[in-house]
Design an enzyme around this catalytic site. Structure first.
Site, PDB file in Angstrom:
ATOM      1  N   GLN A   1       1.185  -1.050  -0.187  1.00 33.62           N
ATOM      2  CA  GLN A   1       0.348  -0.309  -0.238  1.00 33.62           C
ATOM      3  C   GLN A   1       0.974   0.796  -0.159  1.00 33.62           C
ATOM      4  OE1 GLN A   1      -0.355  -2.666   2.657  1.00 33.62           O
ATOM      5  NE2 GLN A   1      -1.777  -2.596   2.891  1.00 33.62           N
TER       6      GLN A   1
ATOM      7  N   GLN B   1      -0.841  -0.181  -5.744  1.00 34.16           N
ATOM      8  CA  GLN B   1      -1.580  -0.425  -5.001  1.00 34.16           C
ATOM      9  C   GLN B   1      -1.969   1.021  -3.647  1.00 34.16           C
ATOM     10  OE1 GLN B   1      -1.067  -3.524  -2.133  1.00 34.16           O
ATOM     11  NE2 GLN B   1      -2.439  -4.030  -0.878  1.00 34.16           N
ATOM     12  N   ASP B   2      -3.728   1.296  -3.685  1.00 38.17           N
ATOM     13  CA  ASP B   2      -4.242   1.866  -3.019  1.00 38.17           C
ATOM     14  C   ASP B   2      -3.116   3.517  -3.448  1.00 38.17           C
ATOM     15  OD1 ASP B   2      -5.404   0.057  -1.834  1.00 38.17           O
ATOM     16  OD2 ASP B   2      -3.927   0.687   0.297  1.00 38.17           O
TER      17      ASP B   2
ATOM     18  N   ASP C   1      -6.586  -2.426  -5.749  1.00 43.00           N
ATOM     19  CA  ASP C   1      -7.849  -1.318  -5.109  1.00 43.00           C
ATOM     20  C   ASP C   1      -7.565   0.085  -5.206  1.00 43.00           C
ATOM     21  OD1 ASP C   1      -8.428  -3.669  -3.592  1.00 43.00           O
ATOM     22  OD2 ASP C   1      -7.407  -3.207  -2.141  1.00 43.00           O
TER      23      ASP C   1
ATOM     24  N   ARG D   1     -14.122  -4.879  -5.603  1.00 41.85           N
ATOM     25  CA  ARG D   1     -14.285  -6.287  -4.292  1.00 41.85           C
ATOM     26  C   ARG D   1     -14.652  -4.795  -3.215  1.00 41.85           C
ATOM     27  NH1 ARG D   1      -8.627  -8.275  -2.596  1.00 41.85           N
ATOM     28  NH2 ARG D   1      -7.367  -6.337  -2.595  1.00 41.85           N
TER      29      ARG D   1
END
Length: 557
Positions: free
Chosen positions: A349, A371-372, A393, A461
């Protein structure tokens, strides 16, 4: 190990002093909660029990509100509005106690992970106290805020507590952090959301801010309206004159963006303050504090003005504290800037921008990471003509947020990974939050395009139990996996019956819903009225607060 500089010990102490100071009028609140033994206590207890039975956690409700004195000496039979004031008061009292407990927990922090977690959790508990108090005083003052405003701020209060726990998991410190948390506080806030949610009428979201011609929320004073209307030009103008100028070459007032932000915090009036950021790559992590509102950060375009950092969970930060740009001050605006995190796909992240700023606007900006990438943490946010790129994500959080005329661009992930565009964090059914992608384009990034068949890409998700994400009237390219949506974990049915994932009126080779998931929580939306809940007007009440910025927006579908 990296040095966590987001909040110094001095700042934390100042925040705790702020919690206990009359700035928030807490002595008044605490006094009203301590009025035990009054003549109508038995009546109050009876009335409280009746209302508590309708909340998600009735036992917790009764325990903490049985001795609360209802406002204005109301008697049994008083309505939901009066009970709402009483339960928010009780919740605020518990939030104060929880904040003190978390602050004292510092003495137990022995490792870097524990100290980093503690720093975040202090911030979150202070934020929860602030939001609860803001709600309480807004509702006590006639026409100071709407029920929709209150639901937003209560939603943020609960999100703050959840983020404390998720942040501790980033650094494997959950077992250490959980004992300092108050489960009763989370239940109390959940109860306030349910009580306030019962006051939201069917047209509440269409009437926030005072009607069709309103440009400001009701809780803006007339003096604030006048000052803001006098400040021109708007964000949509080609040029915006800056109160301060940042330039790496020394031709402005400051060489770093943070210096200008810190200077803006010293101003006397909290009106619009424009910081021009000239062309350059600014390698720094910036923070706009909660008490530094109305900041406008205006760059020279996404190719020219870049703010970049490389913090990550892999580098020892929590997801929250990894952000290159952390925005808390209300009514923040950014235009023509790239926010970037260069930690790379192997560091986990790594946030490019994190926003907890209520009524914030991002116009013609880029957000780049893996990521993130973009943490839309909480409150009401609007993104227009922006590009967001990442892998896992990469748009996540629990804000009420609309992306309009944006480009959503998944990148090439690591081998064995799949792209997840969204991970929404709604963890209570009464939170008025969600991610809406409207009139946008979902297309592969240049590095993914040559190998697009080697990786699956999903629209999203469920990060939390009641995750809510919709894609409305957008172009969806062929590379999106036919099922459309992914479980949180492959062999786990977590949240598939309680989430709300929806699609309406999309087009393009990947837009067909024929092979989408068949979960109870998935909706191939057919009704226009249902889809309208997730527009600028329906989800973030943008009619009430976007016009003064000058940013273009579509109110409905």
């Amino acid at each position: 190990m990296p040095i966590i500089r987001l909040i110094t010990t001095t700042t934390i102490i100042s925040l705790l002093i702020l919690i206990l100071s009359s700035t928030f009028s807490f002595p008044v609140v605490v006094a009203s909660l301590d009025q035990r033994g009054s003549s109508n206590n038995n009546d109050n207890a009876s009335n409280t029990t009746s209302w508590c039975d309708e909340t998600p956690h009735p036992d917790t409700c009764r325990h903490y509100t049985s001795h609360v004195t209802w406002p204005h000496g109301t008697q049994p039979g008083a309505g939901r509005s009066e009970f709402r004031i009483a339960i928010i008061e009780a919740t605020l009292r518990q939030a104060l106690d929880a904040a003190r407990r978390v602050y004292r927990w510092k003495s137990r922090a022995r490792t870097h992970a524990e100290r980093a977690t503690w720093i975040d959790c202090v911030r979150f508990h202070v934020g929860t106290v602030r939001q609860l108090n803001r709600t309480l005083h807004g509702l006590r003052s006639p026409k100071s805020c709407t029920d929709f405003d209150a639901q937003t701020w209560l939603s943020t209060s609960l999100t703050n507590l959840e983020t404390c726990l998720t942040g501790s998991a980033d650094l494997n410190a959950t077992d250490w952090a959980r004992p300092m948390m108050s489960a009763n506080l989370s239940r109390l806030i959940s109860n306030t959301l349910a009580v306030n949610g019962g006051l939201l009428g069917p047209q509440e979201e269409d009437d926030v801010g005072g009607g069709e011609t309103a440009s400001f929320p009701k809780w803006f004073g007339s003096r604030q309206r006048r000052r803001l209307l006098q400040q021109q030009p708007s964000l949509g103008s080609a040029t915006v004159r800056g109160n301060l100028v940042v330039a790496k070459d020394g031709s402005g007032h400051y060489r770093t963006v943070q210096e200008a932000i810190d200077r803006a915090k010293m101003r006397r009036y909290r009106t619009r303050f424009v910081i021009r950021v000239k062309s350059g790559v600014y390698r720094e992590n910036i923070e706009v504090d909660n008490d530094n509102g109305y900041i406008w950060l205006i760059g020279d375009g996404v190719r020219n003005t870049i703010i970049t950092g490389d913090r990550s969970v892999g580098g020892g930060y929590t997801t929250y504290s990894s952000a290159t740009a952390g925005i808390e001050g209300p009514r923040f605006v950014a235009r023509g800037i790239t926010f970037r995190n260069t930690a790379g796909p192997r560091k986990g992240q790594a946030v490019a921008l994190r926003s907890t700023s209520d009524l914030s606007v991002f116009y013609q900006c880029n957000f780049e990471g893996y990521q993130d990438t973009l943490f839309v943490h909480s409150q009401r946010q609007f993104f227009r003509d922006c590009t967001v790129s990442g892998t896992i994500d990469f748009i996540f959080g629990n804000a009420a947020v609309v992306f309009q005329n944006c480009v959503i661009s998944p990148r090439r992930p690591l081998p064995g990974q799949a792209n997840m565009i969204t991970a929404q964090g709604r963890n209570d059914p009464f939170q008025n939050t969600g991610i809406s992608i409207h009139n946008s384009r979902i297309v592969p990034a240049p590095d993914l395009l040559p190998v697009v068949r080697a990786f699956k890409t999903y629209l999203g998700r469920p990060w939390m139990q009641y995750a809510r994400t919709v894609v409305v009237r957008s172009y969806v390219d062929r590379f999106v996996y036919p099922a459309g949506w992914s479980k949180w974990q492959e062999n786990n049915d977590f949240a598939i019956n309680t989430l709300y994932f929806g699609e309406y009126g999309n087009y393009g080779p990947g837009a067909s819903t024929r092979y989408r998931v068949r979960w109870k929580g998935y909706h191939a939306i057919r009704e226009r009225a249902e889809a309208s809940r997730f527009t600028v007007n329906g989800l973030i009440a943008g009619r009430a607060w976007l016009p003064p910025t000058g940013v273009p927006f579509t109110l409905g579908l």
